[in-house]
Design a protein around this motif. Structure first.
Motif, PDB file in Angstrom:
ATOM      1  N   LEU D 159      23.193   3.843  52.409  1.00 25.65           N
ATOM      2  CA  LEU D 159      22.913   5.081  53.118  1.00 25.65           C
ATOM      3  C   LEU D 159      21.429   5.432  53.111  1.00 25.65           C
ATOM      4  CD1 LEU D 159      25.954   7.142  51.804  1.00 25.65           C
ATOM      5  CD2 LEU D 159      25.653   6.137  54.062  1.00 25.65           C
ATOM      6  N   GLY D 160      20.736   4.922  52.104  1.00 27.41           N
ATOM      7  CA  GLY D 160      19.299   5.167  52.046  1.00 27.41           C
ATOM      8  C   GLY D 160      18.911   6.606  51.740  1.00 27.41           C
ATOM      9  N   TRP D 161      19.815   7.344  51.104  1.00 25.63           N
ATOM     10  CA  TRP D 161      19.500   8.741  50.803  1.00 25.63           C
ATOM     11  C   TRP D 161      18.524   8.902  49.650  1.00 25.63           C
ATOM     12  CZ3 TRP D 161      25.131  11.048  50.916  1.00 25.63           C
ATOM     13  CH2 TRP D 161      25.603  11.019  52.245  1.00 25.63           C
ATOM     14  N   PHE D 162      18.631   7.996  48.703  1.00 24.54           N
ATOM     15  CA  PHE D 162      17.789   8.111  47.514  1.00 24.54           C
ATOM     16  C   PHE D 162      17.067   6.794  47.275  1.00 24.54           C
ATOM     17  CE2 PHE D 162      21.487  10.844  46.860  1.00 24.54           C
ATOM     18  CZ  PHE D 162      20.857  12.053  46.650  1.00 24.54           C
ATOM     19  N   PRO D 163      15.930   6.850  46.581  1.00 29.02           N
ATOM     20  CA  PRO D 163      15.285   5.598  46.215  1.00 29.02           C
ATOM     21  C   PRO D 163      16.144   4.850  45.202  1.00 29.02           C
ATOM     22  CG  PRO D 163      14.160   7.449  45.205  1.00 29.02           C
ATOM     23  CD  PRO D 163      15.177   8.016  46.133  1.00 29.02           C
ATOM     24  N   THR D 164      16.003   3.543  45.126  1.00 35.92           N
ATOM     25  CA  THR D 164      16.840   2.766  44.230  1.00 35.92           C
ATOM     26  C   THR D 164      16.445   2.952  42.789  1.00 35.92           C
ATOM     27  OG1 THR D 164      15.354   0.921  44.566  1.00 35.92           O
ATOM     28  CG2 THR D 164      17.366   0.941  45.856  1.00 35.92           C
ATOM     29  N   SER D 165      15.188   3.214  42.558  1.00 29.21           N
ATOM     30  CA  SER D 165      14.763   3.297  41.166  1.00 29.21           C
ATOM     31  C   SER D 165      13.425   4.007  41.101  1.00 29.21           C
ATOM     32  CB  SER D 165      14.638   1.895  40.577  1.00 29.21           C
ATOM     33  OG  SER D 165      13.744   1.138  41.360  1.00 29.21           O
ATOM     34  N   GLY D 166      12.935   4.130  39.893  1.00 25.36           N
ATOM     35  CA  GLY D 166      11.614   4.696  39.697  1.00 25.36           C
ATOM     36  C   GLY D 166      11.650   6.042  39.017  1.00 25.36           C
ATOM     37  N   TYR D 167      10.494   6.456  38.572  1.00 23.32           N
ATOM     38  CA  TYR D 167      10.396   7.738  37.905  1.00 23.32           C
ATOM     39  C   TYR D 167       9.030   8.336  38.197  1.00 23.32           C
ATOM     40  CZ  TYR D 167       9.708  11.207  34.281  1.00 23.32           C
ATOM     41  OH  TYR D 167       9.431  12.365  33.614  1.00 23.32           O
ATOM     42  N   THR D 168       9.024   9.572  38.572  1.00 26.59           N
ATOM     43  CA  THR D 168       7.769  10.280  38.788  1.00 26.59           C
ATOM     44  C   THR D 168       7.844  11.577  38.002  1.00 26.59           C
ATOM     45  OG1 THR D 168       7.871   9.456  41.044  1.00 26.59           O
ATOM     46  CG2 THR D 168       6.207  11.129  40.572  1.00 26.59           C
ATOM     47  N   PRO D 169       6.807  11.877  37.238  1.00 22.51           N
ATOM     48  CA  PRO D 169       6.836  13.150  36.524  1.00 22.51           C
ATOM     49  C   PRO D 169       6.987  14.297  37.520  1.00 22.51           C
ATOM     50  CG  PRO D 169       5.052  11.796  35.717  1.00 22.51           C
ATOM     51  CD  PRO D 169       5.615  11.106  36.911  1.00 22.51           C
ATOM     52  N   PHE D 170       7.759  15.283  37.157  1.00 19.48           N
ATOM     53  CA  PHE D 170       8.130  16.326  38.105  1.00 19.48           C
ATOM     54  C   PHE D 170       6.923  17.010  38.735  1.00 19.48           C
ATOM     55  CE2 PHE D 170       9.340  20.632  39.274  1.00 19.48           C
ATOM     56  CZ  PHE D 170      10.402  20.370  40.105  1.00 19.48           C
ATOM     57  N   GLU D 172       4.044  16.066  39.255  1.00 15.70           N
ATOM     58  CA  GLU D 172       3.158  15.240  40.048  1.00 15.70           C
ATOM     59  C   GLU D 172       3.583  15.261  41.512  1.00 15.70           C
ATOM     60  OE1 GLU D 172       2.576  10.869  39.101  1.00 15.70           O
ATOM     61  OE2 GLU D 172       1.629  11.911  37.404  1.00 15.70           O
ATOM     62  N   ASP D 173       4.893  15.185  41.686  1.00 16.43           N
ATOM     63  CA  ASP D 173       5.402  15.068  43.039  1.00 16.43           C
ATOM     64  C   ASP D 173       6.877  15.488  43.029  1.00 16.43           C
ATOM     65  OD1 ASP D 173       6.155  14.378  45.567  1.00 16.43           O
ATOM     66  OD2 ASP D 173       5.657  12.243  45.396  1.00 16.43           O
ATOM     67  N   PRO D 174       7.118  16.806  43.062  1.00 18.63           N
ATOM     68  CA  PRO D 174       8.494  17.291  42.865  1.00 18.63           C
ATOM     69  C   PRO D 174       9.538  16.637  43.780  1.00 18.63           C
ATOM     70  CG  PRO D 174       6.957  19.100  42.823  1.00 18.63           C
ATOM     71  CD  PRO D 174       6.156  17.896  43.196  1.00 18.63           C
ATOM     72  N   PRO D 175       9.316  16.534  45.090  1.00 18.10           N
ATOM     73  CA  PRO D 175      10.394  15.961  45.911  1.00 18.10           C
ATOM     74  C   PRO D 175      10.754  14.538  45.495  1.00 18.10           C
ATOM     75  CG  PRO D 175       8.664  16.914  47.275  1.00 18.10           C
ATOM     76  CD  PRO D 175       8.148  16.902  45.889  1.00 18.10           C
TER      77      PRO D 175
END
Ligand SMILES: Nc1ncnc2c1ncn2[C@@H]1O[C@H](COP(=O)(O)OP(=O)(O)OP(=O)(O)O)[C@@H](O)[C@H]1O
Ligand SMILES: Nc1ncnc2c1ncn2[C@@H]1O[C@H](COP(=O)(O)OP(=O)(O)OP(=O)(O)O)[C@@H](O)[C@H]1O
Ligand SMILES: [Mg+2]
Ligand SMILES: [Mg+2]
Ligand code: NI
Lengths: 621, 503, 275, 314
Positions: D159-170, D172-175
């Motif tokens: 469906l491509g709704w979410f990225p498959t993986s990864g982590y970003t500190p909140f 830094e880039d909330p969305p």
């Protein structure tokens, strides 16, 4: 028209396949301002009846009710649940046996009281009423009490709060299910007094459930006797006590021990036990235990019929006249069949069987609850007790709950080590460091009978195996010899041999306690510590077990340390009695002396609080 | 033949942007000498420059050295540095820095192991000259050019090295990029080094002038190999090296491009020559060679584009200088029946199991063993496979030499010198006659002409085939998958200093 | 009521038995689960290969069946070990109160140890495979079992019949064996079943992390793990074995709570509420 | 109270000591050492030995242990061999993702549980309420790793709704951060909610058979009010404990989720440290996790003290 009319009420619960009828065709009436005591042995359906009236049973289990329960001519059984709810509290209040469990442990009692008022609106009026009622039930500082949590109060205080709570919405009818059974005699006396006062004050009708004829005698206007789900007799209290008609009632009245009455020769009892609700008996349900039963009793169920003096009874051969209660004044001179009460006559008189010297047992308590935040405190459960028991002596130990009786018993049986002091039992020393000398020899000499026959028998072992256990551990008997000895022991406590293959769950409570006694007898001990061995049993069975113990003592010359909170009972059978309070032995003496001239103030309180049937004047020729 | 950069990719190069590259592990440091992690090499090549390095054709080319000269007796090498080079922190490059770097490399680098015995001295006679003196002839320039550890650092940084090498904070080089930030375990960010002085020549392989089009290169550390493909497909990375297992899927994905790396690996199974293993017996080794169906193992990879037969050689066939088909006939054989007899002759008992070990690092090791295990089973020999993490494998191999029989690994198919190859050197020297190998290696080093060298390699190859320290399975290339917007990249060596992003 | 409950338990037990039987019998009929067949690699499910083939061309259905043997076998083995050890510790800690306090301290520390890390360390120490998994999972589950059993034993030791045994002259160890253990057994059995559900899950996790049983032996967990690479193109490779684990664990949980209703009246009410 | 906290802290020290010591000897007994990992296959024995000596890995084990113990007692948890960073700093760097996951996971699960169970309790006999119990039991059976893979397949790949993986500190880039957290969090929440729901249901059931409810009914209190005012608050405590325990074990237990979703958390760090034989980092990391475990349980106890009057007042 009566306030409460129960009309042919039957209550059944669905069992495997068929319904089990817990209450059968019960018909009762109660006028406002009156107190009706419902008495009967355990399992006779008292609680079920009360819960059916207020319709609380249906929350616990699916029930099938037939018949009617009318309050002011409204049939409660037909009301829809929402309307019924408005009756609870407002028209019918209820007080339960276990006050501690019946209060929400996580709410202050004030809040819980307020909730009982007019659907729990927390207005000023509700609070004022709560404080008023708390004052009325005997609290001098209601504001403080309202702020407490249930666990911060004693059992007596909790029961008072429960009563206040039942009164909050001003009901016309108060149901009280054994509200005093869990309490000390002294506290029980206070609560009973409170009940009487409150009832008079609020002009309520009251159904008071108890299994204790003594209690009923204290507060009842009318008494209803239930047996195995049936109402067997009902009538004015004085009539029922003075001249019970149903054979069961008569036996029950007879069983109540009385202060000052020596009965070392044997206590009255009713043979057998209450039939289970599922048991099918075509005739009178009491017939199998009834001494006066005829053929008819066994085939046809007797209806409740009105007899004279407003008494109704369901019996084919009702008795009449007073039950032959021994007169305390006369029976002081009662001489036991065997003069074991006089140690001088005994060969081993000089030696002592048990010598307790300055024994102290201190617990580091951790407070209540399962939390880690408990403050440790020292508490002396047994506080410097010294006591001697001679061989063959029957020593009774009484005291209120928490006075250290059980702790002392456990010390004597070496299940626990004293913090200080020494105990010498059958020549074996026992100190803070534990048992000295041969532990097996000690176990052979000292045995223990526990309060609850149910939990003292391993549910997975057969009776035979249970009785054989001490023989295997403490004697060299094996094989056929062992089996023979087990049979002999069972016989000795009056049990059939066949019972040896059964499991504890397959026999009655009274039989279980006999098994426990047989086990204690197995290694031929010299001293038996009996910790309230009859208090879990019904009065009728209590007599059977007591008689067994007395017989055994006579036959084997056993010494007894008999622990109980039942003062009347112990005064009637013991050679000597000790009274414990707060871990101390405050008074020791013969039953006669204690009954006649108690030295200690507390003993006097105990005696005064002891409920009992005082033979009505004139009922005794 | 190594791929050459195709200039026909639409449009002129664009400056700017960030390229995200997946790294399997955080290398921890950029000490390319002491830290053998692949990531160290990848990042190290952007940050450090060597005196001499290899171009896309694996030929030595000067980078920091303006020129180099071999003395007539072959025992002395003189490197002359280019003028005006400064490190990214502004310190000028001196010959002393280069000499210290080389010395550090010889002392600590595993690559330099074969150089050590013949090295006399490394010195810096003046600011621009580095002099290496040897006691015996040695193919020094090839080694220096191929070794990742010969990147030139500041002498001060080398002096500051701790027990585990030169720390992350002292990663100052002269290369086109420099370290901007480093979040341990998460990412390394490089940025353009403004002080970079490009060497002459067109960019090729590691050599030539780099343009440093990208503003930053971000290396994201993602251990999980299965997350790689998903990451590429969803744009989490621009460049990554997926596993062979994922090749088909990558190939089918139109949004991804594939670059096949020039470098190749030789997959092998090493046989334990220690007395504790059945393979101390020559018959058993011979049997193993016969039982392993190399073609089947190769086929099981399912990536015909990337694998090729090794023919028993320790170097890839594309590596003209090192490849020898002296062992080809032996390698081609597969004869289970004979293998069975040989195993029996070696004294393999019926209940004896062949203990095969490897590491989970790359799935192809296990793949090979699974095929071999099945082949052994068919002739009634039980074999077990235990797959460990790399550290355990090494610990097992070194400290419990009697606890294994077969070990599956891979090695560089372009070794700078034969002695560097596991397939030649063997994984252990206890049962394997390294003493008999030594003269052959000496002969190779002393060779003056390519013909002499070739003859020496043939001899070495024959020796290896006779003793079988390892059985080579096939040679394989790695591939790089990258998104379509990555331009100027053909998959050569994870080198991005000349790559740009399409707008 | 009781009849229906027993019938449900029978159905659940039957299903568990059926799956077990299936994985016991099927491998006898199916092709060798470990035999590679590179020509037929990565086939999608078809009539010939109901679950498709993996990257070596091995039949995934055959592997699924033989994996079932291993997974169920491992689960049983782990359960027996963890339950035995846990029950023993629980018994001792519950019965000997003073030693019990010390033991429970150790158990606390034990539980504080991150379990996966523990498993990894074991896999590294003993080498991945049956033994290390057995050790690791046993060690992970033992403290939980020990706690449950201990609290039960604490309840039992207040029972008069345990004291009565002492009065009858029975030694503590014999009392433990004769009176305490048999009365803990029903709970221990229930605990076993619930534990086996947990064991199957963690067995899956470990296999998934590559810390489980060595290749080529298949387990349901490592089948999921192996299928991961092909998640995009062949999701069934992940779907089937995972679904099997979920189903099996679900059934085990049902069986566990079903058994508990026989032992524990409170659980019976819960079951009735759910029914 | 203070005394109690102190006593618990003493227990904490004991636990840490035991964990640390056991781990120390366990680690030294495993094959492979950091020197080998750093230097790779082709290192010669002399190089390895030198590196080992430099790292303090030679010499008698008990001496190494005493050195380590001494260091820990002086607050020195050592330096990561691989990263050359102080261990506490390494832990801090990796704490945020794990903590975010664990805290959010537990809090959301807890709230969901309370909602679900409240709803099911207030309307018993409801078909949906019954379904909840079933669903919870099934949720409990779903292997986390499998669920994670299915989620990736469905919501990220298909469906491509979410990225498959990864982590970003909140911050830094909330969305992005939210999108990346969604799947792992969902997987975590499903498992936890199932578990907590079952715990709370049992707890509610225990309360339902308590006598004080009979009292409340005898007072004529409305059923709904009985559930909301009496049953639910009183059955919350065991759930709190369970949630606390789960939270603590999550800290060390999200390894699988972290690895599938490529989240650079404590689990990933520890896993990497084990593979690199980064002894000080493993040692420090595991002790930290153990510390958190005990600490959270202590906090739960304290929370208990605030909620449970039995404890509060005495
Ligand atoms: N919820 C229930 N479901 C089935 N049977 C019940 C239930 N409650 C009570 N009984 C049975 O009904 C019979 C009468 O019980 P009840 O509690 O009314 O006796 P009781 O006279 O109050 O005795 P006690 O003096 O012990 O309180 C007993 O046989 C009991 O086992
Ligand atoms: N193991 C124990 N730990 C701490 N306190 C105890 C323990 N056993 C008994 N106590 C306390 O010692 C006191 C005496 O208890 P004991 O059981 O001897 O009283 P009792 O006279 O038998 O009371 P009851 O009539 O209720 O049986 C009580 O306050 C009890 O709370
Ligand atoms: Mg009752
Ligand atoms: Mg007592
Ligand atoms: Ni009769």
């Amino acid at each position: 028209m009566s306030l409460l009319e129960i009309d042919r009420l039957s209550v059944g619960v669905p069992g495997d396949g068929t319904d089990t009828e817990l209450v059968h065709e019960l018909t009762l009436g109660l006028d406002s301002g009156q107190t009706l005591c419902v008495v009967g042995e355990s399992g006779s359906g008292k609680t079920v009846t009360a819960l059916s009236v207020i319709r609380l049973l249906e929350f616990v289990t699916p029930v099938r009710t037939t018949g009617e329960v009318r309050l002011d001519d409204v049939d409660l059984t037909g009301l829809n649940p929402n309307v019924m709810r408005t009756y609870r509290g407002h028209r019918i209040g209820m007080v339960f046996q276990e006050a501690m469990d019946s209060l929400n442990p996580a709410q202050r009692v004030g809040v819980q009281l307020v909730e009982a008022y007019a659907s729990g609106r927390r207005d000023k009026r509700a609070q004022a009423r709560a404080l008023d009622l708390l004052r009325e039930v005997g609290f001098t500082d209601p504001e403080r009490v309202a702020d407490l949590y249930p666990h911060q109060m004693s059992g007596g205080m909790q029961q008072r709060v429960m009563i206040a709570m039942a009164l909050m919405a001003g009901p016309d009818l108060l149901l009280a299910d054994e509200p005093t059974t869990a309490l000390d005699v002294t506290t029980q006396a206070e609560i009973l007094r409170l009940f009487r006062d409150v009832q008079r004050e609020h002009r309520m009708a009251c159904v008071f459930i108890t299994h204790d004829m003594g209690v009923a005698a204290e507060i009842a206007d009318r008494i209803a006797v239930m047996y195995a789900g049936r109402l067997v007799e009902v009538g004015p209290a004085a009539e029922i006590l003075a001249s019970p008609r149903h054979r069961y009632t008569r036996a029950l009245v007879e069983c109540v021990p009385q202060v000052g009455v020596r009965r070392t020769g044997g206590l009255p009892s009713i043979p057998g036990s209450v039939p289970a609700a599922t048991e099918v008996l075509p005739g009178c349900r009491f017939a199998p235990r009834c001494a006066e039963s005829s053929d008819r009793c066994h085939t046809e169920e007797p209806p409740l019929i009105a007899l004279d003096n407003g008494v109704e009874a369901a019996c084919w051969s009702p008795g009449s006249g007073p039950v032959a209660l021994p007169d305390p004044r006369v029976l002081h001179s009662d001489t036991p069949k065997y003069a074991l009460g006089q140690p001088e006559t005994h060969a081993r008189a000089a030696e002592t069987l048990l010598e307790i010297k300055d024994v102290r047992r201190t617990f580091l308590t951790r407070g209540k609850g399962g939390s880690p935040f408990r403050r440790r405190a020292r508490m002396n459960a047994v506080d410097g007790v010294s006591l001697d028991i001679r061989p063959g002596e029957f020593f009774g130990l009484v005291g209120e709950s928490g006075s250290g009786k059980t702790t002392l018993g456990q010390l004597v049986a070496a299940l626990d080590d004293p913090t200080e002091g020494t105990i010498v039992a059958a020549g074996q020393r026992h100190t803070a460091r534990g048992l000295e000398g041969d532990a097996r020899a000690f176990r052979r000499a000292v045995q223990l009978v526990f309060q609850d026959p149910q939990s003292s028998l391993d549910p997975r072992h057969t009776i035979g195996r249970i009785v054989a256990e001490p023989l295997r551990e403490l004697t060299d008997l094996r094989g056929a010899d062992l089996r023979r000895r087990v049979e002999q022991l069972l016989d000795e406590v009056g049990l059939p041999k066949t019972i040896a293959d059964r499991l504890p769950s397959q026999i009655s409570g009274g039989q279980r306690q006999r098994v426990a006694i047989a086990r204690a007898l197995a290694p031929r001990p010299k001293l038996i510590v009996a910790d309230e061995p009859t208090s879990a049993l019904d009065v009728s069975v209590q007599g059977q077990v007591m008689n067994l113990l007395l017989d055994l003592r006579r036959e084997h010359g056993l010494g007894f340390l008999f622990i109980t909170h039942n003062l009347s009972l112990i005064l009637s059978v013991a050679d000597r009695v000790g009274v414990m309070k707060d871990g101390r032995l405050i008074e020791v003496g013969t039953p006669d002396r204690i009954a006649a001239a108690p030295e200690h103030e507390y003993t006097r309180t105990l005696l005064a609080a002891n409920p009992g049937i005082v033979p009505a004047a004139g009922s005794h020729e | 033949t190594p791929a050459t950069k195709s200039a026909d990719e639409a449009g002129p190069p664009v400056r700017g942007g960030n390229l995200t590259v997946r790294l399997a592990q955080d290398p921890g440091s950029l000490d390319t000498v002491r830290n053998t992690n692949a990531g160290t090499t990848y990042v190290g090549h952007e940050v450090f420059e060597q005196l001499v390095t290899i171009d896309a054709g694996y030929q030595p080319q000067p980078v920091l050295a303006e020129s180099y000269k071999k003395s007539d007796d072959g025992l002395g090498f003189t490197f002359t540095l280019r003028k005006g080079i400064v490190f990214s922190d502004g310190t000028p490059l001196r010959a002393a820095d280069a000499a210290a770097s080389l010395r550090y490399w010889v002392e600590n680098g595993s690559y330099a192991g074969s150089l050590k015995p013949v090295l006399k001295e490394i010195s810096a006679p003046d600011e621009q000259t580095v002099q290496v003196d040897l006691t015996a002839p040695f193919n020094l320039v090839a080694l220096v050019a191929t070794s990742h550890g010969t990147g030139i650092r500041k002498e001060a940084d080398i002096k500051a090295a701790g027990p585990t090498g030169i720390g992350r904070d002292n990663a100052i080089g002269t290369g086109p990029y420099k370290v901007k930030s480093w979040t341990p375990g998460q990412e390394i960010v490089l940025e353009r080094n403004d002080k970079y002085q490009a060497p002459p020549g067109k960019s090729s392989g590691y050599a030539g002038a780099k343009n440093a089009y990208l503003d930053t290169i971000t290396y994201k550390i993602v251990a999980d190999s299965d997350a790689v493909l998903n990451g590429l497909q969803t744009g989490l990375f621009d460049v990554a090296e997926p596993s062979h297992d994922q090749y088909d899927q990558v190939k089918r994905d139109s949004t991804l491009k594939i670059g096949v790396e020039g470098a190749a690996n030789i997959q092998y199974v090493a046989l334990n020559h220690n007395a504790g293993s059945i393979f101390s017996k020559p018959e058993a080794r011979e049997a193993m060679n016969l039982i392993v169906d190399k073609k089947a193992v190769m086929a099981s990879q399912g990536v015909p584009d990337l694998v090729s037969a090794s023919n028993g050689a320790f170097a890839a066939q594309s590596n003209k200088a090192m490849y020898s088909d002296a062992a080809k006939s032996q390698w081609d054989q597969s004869d289970p029946q004979r293998a069975k007899e040989l195993f029996a002759a070696a004294g393999l008992k019926p209940d004896q199991t062949v203990r095969m070990i490897t590491t989970d690092e790359f799935p192809q090791f296990k793949d090979a063993l699974v095929i071999i295990q099945d082949a052994l089973k068919k002739i009634g020999v039980n074999a077990t496979i235990d797959s460990y993490d790399f550290a355990t494998l090494m610990g097992r191999k070194n400290t419990q030499p009697d606890s294994w029989d077969v070990l599956a690994l891979m090695d560089d198919a372009n070794p700078p010198v034969p002695s560097y190859s596991d397939n030649v050197q063997g994984l252990d020297n206890m049962g394997y006659p390294r003493d008999k190998l030594a003269p052959l290696l000496t002969k190779y080093n002393a060779a003056r002409t390519p013909e002499e060298q070739k003859a020496a390699i043939d001899d070495i190859q024959k020796f290896t085939a006779a003793n079988l320290p390892t059985i080579t399975l096939y040679s394989a290339k790695s591939y790089v998958a990258f998104s379509a917007k990555v331009r100027g990249y053909d998959g050569w060596g994870m080198e991005f200093a000349d790559v740009w992003l399409a707008r | 009521m009781t009849g229906r409950r027993n019938r449900k338990l029978l159905v659940v037990g039957g299903l568990l038995g059926l799956i077990t039987l299936l994985v016991l019998v099927l491998p006898l009929l199916l092709p060798d689960p470990d035999a590679p067949d590179p020509v037929n690699r990565l086939l999608s499910p078809s009539f010939e290969h109901p679950m498709g083939t993996d990257k070596y061309g091995r039949d995934l259905f055959a592997r699924w069946a033989s994996a079932g043997r291993v997974s169920i076998g491992m689960t049983l083995l782990i359960t027996v070990c963890a339950a035995t050890l846990g029950t023993f510790i629980g018994l001792v800690a519950g019965y000997f109160t003073r030693a019990g306090t010390v033991i429970m301290r150790v158990v606390d520390a034990w539980m504080a140890f991150p379990s996966i890390i523990l498993a990894i360390v074991f896999a590294v120490v003993v080498g991945p495979g049956m033994l290390s998994e057995l050790l690791a999972v046993t060690i992970i589950f033992t403290p939980y079992t020990a706690r449950v059993i201990r609290s039960r034993v604490l309840g039992l030791t207040t029972r008069a019949y345990v004291k009565a045994a002492r009065v009858a002259g029975m030694g503590p160890w014999k009392t433990l064996a004769v009176h305490v253990l048999p009365n803990t057994l029903p709970l221990a059995v229930v605990q076993c079943v619930l534990l086996s559900a947990g064991a199957m899950l963690i067995d899956g996790s470990l296999s998934f992390l590559g810390l489980g049983i060595s290749p080529p032996t298949a387990t349901w967990g490592n089948m999921v793990s192996d299928g991961r690479t092909y998640l995009h193109d062949h999701p069934t490779m992940v779907l089937f074995p995972g679904l099997t684990i979920a189903l099996f664990v679900f059934l085990l949980n049902l069986a566990g709570s079903g058994l508990r209703t026989l032992v524990d009246p409170r659980a019976r009410q819960l079951a009735d509420r759910r029914a | 109270m203070a005394v109690v906290v102190l006593r618990r802290l003493r227990d904490l020290v004991v636990v840490l000591f035991v964990v640390g010591t056991v781990l120390f000897f366990l680690l030294r007994s495993i094959p492979g050492d950091p020197a080998q990992v750093l230097l790779g296959t082709k290192a010669d024995p002399a190089q390895l030995d030198r590196l080992r000596r430099d790292l303090g890995l030679t010499g008698p084990l008990h001496e190494q242990y005493l050195t380590w113990l001494g260091n820990v007692l002086t607050g020195d948890f050592g330096t990561s061999i691989k990263y050359q960073l102080p261990v506490p700093q390494m832990i801090l760097d990796h704490l945020a993702p794990t903590l975010t996951l664990a805290v959010l996971g537990i809090v959301i699960s807890f709230l969901l549980t309370v909602l679900i169970v409240t709803w099911a309790t207030v309307s018993p006999g409801n078909r949906v309420a019954r379904f909840v119990g079933r669903a919870a039991q099934f949720g409990l059976a779903l292997p986390e790793f499998w669920l994670a893979l299915l989620a990736i397949y469905l919501f990220a790949l298909t469906l491509g709704w979410f990225p498959t993986s990864g982590y970003t500190p909140f911050f830094e880039d909330p969305p992005t951060a939210i999108a990346q957290l969604a799947l792992p969090l969902a997987v975590l929440v499903i498992g936890q909610t199932a578990f907590l729901t079952i715990t709370m249901e049992e707890s509610v059931l225990g309360e339902l058979s308590r006598s004080y409810l009979r009292t409340a009914r005898a007072k004529g209190v409305h059923e709904r009010r009985i559930m909301v005012r009496h049953v639910l608050p009183n059955s919350m405590l065991p759930v709190l404990t369970t949630a606390g325990l789960n939270f603590a074990s999550l800290i060390g237990g999200v390894v699988v989720i972290e690895s599938i979703f490529v989240i650079p958390g404590l689990g990933t760090m520890l896993l990497g440290a084990v593979y690199a034989r980064d002894f000080p980092l493993i040692q420090g990391g595991v002790m930290f996790v153990a510390f958190l475990f005990v600490l959270v349980n202590l906090l739960v106890d304290l929370a208990y003290a605030l909620v449970d009057p039995k404890v509060r007042v005495s």
